[in-house]
Design an enzyme around this catalytic site. Structure first.
Site, PDB file in Angstrom:
ATOM      1  N   ASP A   7       0.880  -1.052   0.019  1.00 43.51           N
ATOM      2  CA  ASP A   7       0.105   0.013   0.036  1.00 43.51           C
ATOM      3  C   ASP A   7       0.867   1.282  -0.110  1.00 43.51           C
ATOM      4  O   ASP A   7       2.218   1.285  -0.087  1.00 43.51           O
ATOM      5  CB  ASP A   7      -0.865   0.174   1.196  1.00 43.51           C
ATOM      6  N   GLN A   8       0.511   2.392   0.167  1.00 41.01           N
ATOM      7  CA  GLN A   8       1.223   3.908   0.059  1.00 41.01           C
ATOM      8  C   GLN A   8       1.965   3.798   1.305  1.00 41.01           C
ATOM      9  O   GLN A   8       2.850   4.720   0.940  1.00 41.01           O
ATOM     10  CB  GLN A   8       0.160   4.894  -0.348  1.00 41.01           C
TER      11      GLN A   8
END
Lengths: 144, 144, 144, 144
Positions: free
Chosen positions: D23-24
């Site tokens: 994910d980011q």
């Protein structure tokens, strides 16, 4: 839709269908084929001597997707062994194209075909040119 | 397992089950409940006036998960409307705990209960203390 | 790539980008746009009076994907509000095509365009013809 | 939280972190550890001579999750090789519990620990007893 590339170099990666990848139709959910394509191209790039992780971390190069296409021929099912066969079908210092064939191993059957197109970005998310040594490595099979 | 919090503040978020979230058992795949918990806590934090996106981008604060637990009581099914009811059950300047109840809207039925525990990290991925104004906002319902 | 349909009927669905949908490039992972297309077409079909869930359960009709394509124009980011604008661009008793435009709501910006092609299957996974009342409902906007 | 089982039988499965799983925050999204647990238990059951796919298809037996728990100790990162070490820690004809340790291979480091509890369901989604030969196979390591 997808012409076979003439490079003669198709890198094969194997994976097993996860329960998480199925949907209530009893087959693999269609978006997951794009995840498998990502695995195929990462393993192809690794086989060419360029781990993508290193390209991101040390060279600040990101392979952004500009287009993806998949034709679904037969459903993939839970627990099947899948072969992702990946080729570089275009490679310039700015852009790449990968072509994929996704098969079940047993019985041997083509399940899907597709391609993805990409452009290279730098850390500031601007289009960039790949340094020559990277480009040469990624294009080696196309030049034959 | 999950005691109801006494804060009296349970934030509710609604979502509809996506086809992608089902598996071949015909119900929602179990890992997706953790995705719904993430939606519940983000919307709770937003309702408290602190968009999590802003906390990450401008304050460099990341809410890392240290533990997650979910008890599955009844299956969620495709296309159902789901209510995620979320509470802050612990909040210190270093750690937070959220407790969740996941229900179907029609028929009204509890499908799952769970909690997640978190610690605050800074941009260097080191444990950090939340600035006082953030901590106050996130703890407001606990102090009642 | 994607011609605007002339039907004049584009159904709009809104969703908010989930943290789970991002990847380490800091934007939405490319396969998730196909999940959003699924949401767009399900909501379009619902707006035409045909909940897809009911078609599967009571009529034994399954809308299998035969091709998907997506062109990525600008990245979608965490927490953005996304508009999925969906049109029926072909509809026969055996096949359907949906065309999608995916935009961010604020700022208003086109992020992606794509289409999916489908065939109707029955419970035995054989190609089937849609009963006339379903076909009429799904094609109503095309006939204008 | 997770006591080591005394059975002495921990089945190990290896996988490589997919880009789709990050994910980011630049690490693996927390729900994906539950996907890896699923892979661990499926491969453990296969190693005991009982492919789960066959149990579903021919015996109509479904291993529904009733509880899942994961403690996150260190983040998993893109492209790491991951070892999922899985044990059967409880097995009755009606219920099972699996305990997991998730490690990175290089450097060797424990990333997460967890368990899942399950009940056996039949095709009608009713709790059921596992036939004796299945139960014996799944419990063999516990009896030592």
């Amino acid at each position: 839709m997808v012409q076979p590339a003439n490079s003669g170099f198709a890198h094969e990666t194997r994976l097993r269908v996860r329960y998480a990848e199925t949907d209530q139709m009893g087959v693999v959910y269609y978006a997951n084929y794009l995840v498998w394509m990502e695995i195929g191209r990462v393993e192809l790039v690794r086989a060419l001597g360029l781990p993508y992780k290193v390209m991101e971390e040390t060279a600040g190069l990101y392979l952004a997707v500009t287009e993806a296409r998949c034709r679904y021929l037969a459903p993939a099912r839970y627990d099947q062994e899948i072969v992702v066969s990946t080729e570089v079908t275009k490679s310039t210092p700015r852009r790449m194209e990968f072509t994929y064939q996704i098969r079940s191993a047993d019985p041997e059957r083509v399940l899907a075909e597709g391609f993805t197109q990409h452009m290279w970005l730098n850390r500031e998310w601007r289009p960039t040119r790949l340094p020559e040594q990277y480009h040469a490595a990624l294009s080696v099979e196309l030049e034959k």
